[in-house]
Design an enzyme around this catalytic site. Structure first.
Site, PDB file in Angstrom:
ATOM      1  N   PRO A   1       0.830  -1.209   0.000  1.00  0.00           N
ATOM      2  CG  PRO A   1      -0.835  -1.592   1.558  1.00  0.00           C
ATOM      3  CD  PRO A   1       0.478  -2.132   1.075  1.00  0.00           C
ATOM      4  CD  GLU A   2       2.673   3.313  -4.513  1.00  0.00           C
ATOM      5  OE1 GLU A   2       3.000   4.504  -4.642  1.00  0.00           O
ATOM      6  OE2 GLU A   2       2.812   2.468  -5.419  1.00  0.00           O
TER       7      GLU A   2
ATOM      8  CE  LYS B   1       5.402   3.034   0.461  1.00  0.00           C
ATOM      9  NZ  LYS B   1       6.297   2.097  -0.239  1.00  0.00           N
TER      10      LYS B   1
ATOM     11  NE  ARG C   1       8.341  -3.305  -5.002  1.00  0.00           N
ATOM     12  CZ  ARG C   1       7.494  -2.536  -4.331  1.00  0.00           C
ATOM     13  NH1 ARG C   1       7.880  -1.883  -3.236  1.00  0.00           N
ATOM     14  NH2 ARG C   1       6.244  -2.424  -4.737  1.00  0.00           N
TER      15      ARG C   1
END
Length: 332
Positions: free
Chosen positions: A2-3, A52, A322
């Site tokens: 989740p950002e 976050k 990523r």
């Protein structure tokens, strides 16, 4: 993972449905049994998000810190008082139009999420809602109360009307006020928390002295809070910035522009529940973007597809463990 927009939305949900109420706490999974026993029976006093991470304050200077990480999610169920700024017509943690206007018909995206709604008065909805990177859930009328525990629930928080189940977080711990402040002090500025001018100055100063690639700096939560993989790729493209340029070599005005753009996109994300990063869409294209995640972004998840601006194939590479998507022409 989740950002920042998702975590701010979750904090708002807690603020409306738990703050000011006495909470029952348990750890069905057993991994947070001691912490849950300390929270049990205390009144929730405040909910806040920084990047976050989310912090829930309880009586007697006790704070719950939660970092969802890659796999964590909150499941809400029961009678939920929905924040009008994030509410959707079917009770999910919803959305408003980017321009703040009401649209008559809901649009369900390819994950079944209603992404367009009125911004009218708060309302109660008996629903089940999952809050994670992609918000989904189905309304459940007349469901059993309290709801049965399903799967591995690290922490259950329960009021007379509302239940929140936490699953799979990276961090779930109790902290003192000093420990909360120490955690926050390690984080970079958050546009929705910090003074905008002070946050811009702090972000700019850090980036401009770093030899690290800007594509890595944007993902460093010590540099700036809340940016994840999607927003990183989109911010860099919108700035037409090569992800490999060292931070110290990025022009100061470009760095300041990144901060201001992040402030804008984060606000849109909180209001809509979607990581919408394309601008000036017609009503038809806006509805299409709300209905399909593939139509919301310039480069993210578009490896091998033509750039929406120049037609060059979008490149996919790994940066900071990523996936990074970018246009080698527009961002040369």
């Amino acid at each position: 993972m989740p950002e920042g927009h998702s975590v701010h939305r979750i904090a708002r949900q807690f603020d409306r449905n738990f703050v000011g109420r006495r909470v029952s706490a348990s750890s069905p999974q057993g991994r947070f049994a001691e912490g849950a026993s300390l929270l049990d029976g205390r009144e929730a006093l405040a909910a806040r998000a920084v990047g976050k991470q989310m912090f829930l304050e309880f009586e007697d200077d006790l704070w719950l810190r939660v970092h969802l990480g890659l796999y964590g999610a909150w499941d809400f169920s029961g009678e939920i008082l929905v924040d009008p700024t994030i509410a959707s017509a079917n009770g999910r943690m919803g959305q408003t139009n980017q321009r703040g206007t009401a649209l008559d018909e809901p649009v369900l995206d390819d994950a079944g999420e209603n992404s367009l709604t009125s911004i009218g008065a708060p309302r109660r909805a008996r629903v089940h809602v999952r809050m994670s990177e992609q918000t989904t859930g189905l309304a459940e009328e007349g469901a059993e109360w309290p709801p049965p525990v399903v799967g591995q629930v690290r922490l259950r928080l329960l009021t007379e009307l509302t239940c929140a189940d936490l699953r799979g977080p990276t961090a779930c711990q109790l902290q003192t006020p000093d420990e909360v402040q120490a955690t926050i002090d390690k984080l970079g500025p958050d546009p929705l928390v910090d003074d905008p001018t002070a946050g811009e100055e702090r972000f700019t100063a850090v980036v401009r002295r770093k030899p690290t690639a800007i594509g890595l700096l944007l993902m460093d939560q010590n540099v700036v809070s809340g940016i994840g993989n999607v927003y990183r790729a989109e911010l860099l493209f919108r700035a037409r910035l090569n992800p490999h340029i060292p931070g110290r070599d990025v022009p100061e005005e470009t760095v300041r522009g990144l901060w201001r753009d992040w402030s804008r996109l984060l606000t849109i994300g909180v209001e809509t529940g979607q990581m919408m990063t394309m601008d000036d869409l017609s009503p038809d294209r806006w509805r299409a973007a709300m209905a399909s995640r593939d139509d919301r972004h310039w480069v993210y998840h578009r490896a091998g597809l033509p750039c929406r601006v120049c037609g060059t194939a979008i490149v996919l590479e790994e940066m900071g463990a990523r996936k990074l998507y970018w246009c080698p022409s527009c961002q040369a």
